[in-house]
Design a protein around this motif. Structure first.
Motif, short mmCIF file in Angstrom:
data_model
loop_
_atom_site.label_atom_id
_atom_site.label_comp_id
_atom_site.label_asym_id
_atom_site.label_seq_id
_atom_site.Cartn_x
_atom_site.Cartn_y
_atom_site.Cartn_z
N PRO A 23 -9.20 -3.79 11.77
CA PRO A 23 -9.57 -5.17 11.42
C PRO A 23 -9.30 -5.53 9.97
N SER A 24 -9.41 -4.57 9.08
CA SER A 24 -9.17 -4.83 7.65
C SER A 24 -7.72 -4.61 7.26
N GLY A 25 -6.89 -4.28 8.23
CA GLY A 25 -5.49 -4.02 7.96
C GLY A 25 -5.19 -2.54 7.78
N VAL A 26 -3.90 -2.20 7.78
CA VAL A 26 -3.49 -0.81 7.61
C VAL A 26 -3.04 -0.61 6.17
N ASN A 27 -3.33 0.56 5.64
CA ASN A 27 -2.97 0.85 4.25
C ASN A 27 -1.49 1.13 4.07
N ILE A 28 -0.90 1.80 5.06
CA ILE A 28 0.52 2.15 4.98
C ILE A 28 1.19 1.83 6.31
N VAL A 29 2.33 1.19 6.25
CA VAL A 29 3.23 1.08 7.40
C VAL A 29 4.45 1.94 7.11
N PHE A 30 4.69 2.92 7.97
CA PHE A 30 5.87 3.77 7.89
C PHE A 30 6.82 3.26 8.97
N ASP A 31 7.83 2.50 8.57
CA ASP A 31 8.66 1.79 9.54
C ASP A 31 10.06 2.39 9.64
N ALA A 32 10.31 3.03 10.77
CA ALA A 32 11.62 3.62 11.03
C ALA A 32 12.45 2.78 11.98
N VAL A 33 11.99 1.58 12.30
CA VAL A 33 12.62 0.76 13.34
C VAL A 33 13.22 -0.52 12.79
N GLY A 34 12.48 -1.24 11.95
CA GLY A 34 12.97 -2.51 11.42
C GLY A 34 12.91 -3.61 12.47
N GLY A 35 13.88 -4.53 12.45
CA GLY A 35 13.92 -5.61 13.41
C GLY A 35 12.92 -6.71 13.10
N ASP A 36 12.87 -7.70 13.98
CA ASP A 36 12.01 -8.86 13.77
C ASP A 36 10.52 -8.47 13.76
N GLY A 37 10.17 -7.39 14.46
CA GLY A 37 8.77 -6.97 14.52
C GLY A 37 8.20 -6.55 13.19
N ALA A 38 9.06 -6.30 12.21
CA ALA A 38 8.56 -5.87 10.90
C ALA A 38 7.73 -6.94 10.22
N VAL A 39 7.98 -8.20 10.55
CA VAL A 39 7.21 -9.29 9.94
C VAL A 39 5.74 -9.16 10.31
N ASP A 40 5.46 -8.90 11.59
CA ASP A 40 4.07 -8.72 12.02
C ASP A 40 3.42 -7.50 11.38
N LEU A 41 4.23 -6.47 11.11
CA LEU A 41 3.69 -5.28 10.45
C LEU A 41 3.27 -5.59 9.02
N VAL A 42 4.06 -6.37 8.32
CA VAL A 42 3.70 -6.77 6.96
C VAL A 42 2.43 -7.62 6.99
N LYS A 43 2.34 -8.51 7.96
CA LYS A 43 1.14 -9.34 8.08
C LYS A 43 -0.10 -8.50 8.38
N SER A 44 0.09 -7.30 8.94
CA SER A 44 -1.03 -6.43 9.31
C SER A 44 -1.45 -5.48 8.19
N LEU A 45 -0.81 -5.58 7.04
CA LEU A 45 -1.18 -4.73 5.91
C LEU A 45 -2.57 -5.10 5.38
N ALA A 46 -3.28 -4.12 4.87
CA ALA A 46 -4.52 -4.35 4.15
C ALA A 46 -4.19 -4.85 2.75
N ILE A 47 -5.22 -5.28 2.03
CA ILE A 47 -5.03 -5.64 0.63
C ILE A 47 -4.50 -4.40 -0.12
N GLU A 48 -3.44 -4.62 -0.89
CA GLU A 48 -2.74 -3.56 -1.62
C GLU A 48 -2.13 -2.51 -0.68
N GLY A 49 -1.77 -2.98 0.52
CA GLY A 49 -1.09 -2.09 1.45
C GLY A 49 0.35 -1.84 1.04
#
Length: 352
Positions: free
Chosen positions: A235-261
């Motif tokens: 609920p507070s977001g994820v601290n790290i996204v380790f993205d080996a895929v890319g694509g359009d879905g990466a936008v949602d991953l960035v939106k799911s970052l925690a503060i200072e993620g």
């Protein structure tokens, strides 16, 4: 010797076929997007600054497959022998190479040339960490397939999480492409070494293995909305996204970052994403990239440290590369077929 000059020497060693005395088998790319061709080669006399290795295993990855199709960021013109990650024992050393002896077990990262039974490399690879002697407690303990599955996946994951992600114990880490070789390595390191809460993105049929490697939760991207699931799992977001895929879905991953993620991009099997800079600003977050193999030239001390660290962790029993299947050299095209179909969990290895 400067890094660019050394790279030229590496290409000369790995891409050229030379006349010599000892015959060995190799799988050669003679035409892009076509099956590799098995042929016999001969090794030339060893020069004073060189090391000759009896190659026992070569780890395969998606980048190697793309190279044979002319679709990787580093372009090679046929004919060439693909393959970068090797493990074997030293056959001969030139008189100027003092730190190795015949029989020593070594692992190495080549620019290319790994899919052949004999590899000849310049001795300076030892200095930059691209060739490493493996200090085994007993020679009978050696598992060449495991060694050939180690440094690319775990070296990439280690450097990404530590140098780029500044990972801290107990953080929440999201890993995409979690069932692949580098993704599974990231899951294991984050969960087992840093005691992080790991959320893995993979297909349901691959989730069992991913959980065995430490993932606490999995999201099936084929039938679940990743953004929605993350709102419940973190609920507070994820601290790290380790993205080996890319694509359009990466936008949602960035939106799911925690503060200072921290969003770490290491590959684009689904295409190159467009990262929304305004979301980074609003979250005081960061997006960083890592081309691990290139750090051998650009930040060699960090590259060497990553190789030495993951090798020691493996020898100490702290990490365990997962190999889905090994193939003889004669079936290398069958192995590439599995990679192209995205049916691989962990690593495929060619045994020689």
């Amino acid at each position: 010797m400067a890094c660019n000059a050394r790279l030229g020497v590496l290409r000369k060693h790995f891409c050229s076929a030379s006349k010599g005395v000892s015959a060995y088998k190799a799988a050669e790319c003679q035409q892009l997007k076509q099956p590799l061709v098995l042929l016999s080669k001969t090794s030339r006399p060893l020069e004073d600054h060189e090391v000759r290795i009896r190659n026992r295993a070569c780890g395969l990855n998606f980048a190697t497959y793309l190279t044979t199709r002319g679709e990787y960021q580093v372009k090679l013109e046929p004919p060439f022998v693909p393959g970068t990650e090797v493990a074997g024992e030293v056959l001969e050393v030139g008189k100027d190479v003092a730190s190795l002896s015949p029989g020593d077990v070594v692992i190495g990262l080549l620019e290319t040339g790994g899919l052949q039974e004999v590899v000849t490399v310049p001795g300076f690879m030892l200095d930059i960490g691209a060739l490493t002697k493996v200090e085994l407690k007993a020679k009978r303990d050696v598992d060449y397939c495991k060694l050939a599955s180690l440094i690319v996946n775990y070296g990439t994951a280690w450097m990404a999480l530590t140098r780029k992600g500044l990972i801290k114990e107990g953080e929440t880490v999201l890993v995409t492409g979690a069932s692949g070789g580098v993704g599974l390595a990231a899951v294991e390191l984050a969960a087992r070494i840093f005691n992080c809460q790991v959320i893995a993105v993979c297909r349901d049929e691959k989730s069992k293995m991913v959980k065995q490697y430490g993932a606490h939760n999995t999201i099936d991207y084929t039938r679940q909305n990743i953004r929605k699931e993350l709102k419940e799992l973190a609920p507070s977001g994820v601290n790290i996204v380790f993205d080996a895929v890319g694509g359009d879905g990466a936008v949602d991953l960035v939106k799911s970052l925690a503060i200072e993620g921290r969003f770490i991009t290491i590959g684009y099997t689904a295409g190159i994403p467009k990262i929304p800079a305004n979301i980074l600003l609003l979250k005081s977050a960061s997006a960083v990239g890592l081309w691990w193999g290139n750090t051998m030239q650009t930040v060699p001390d960090a590259f060497r440290e990553s190789v030495e660290t993951v090798t020691k962790m493996y020898l100490d029993g702290k990490i365990n590369p997962y190999i889905q299947q090994s193939f003889p050299l004669e079936k290398v095209n069958e192995a590439f077929g599995l990679i192209s179909s995205r049916k691989v969990v962990g690593k495929l290895v060619i045994e020689m």
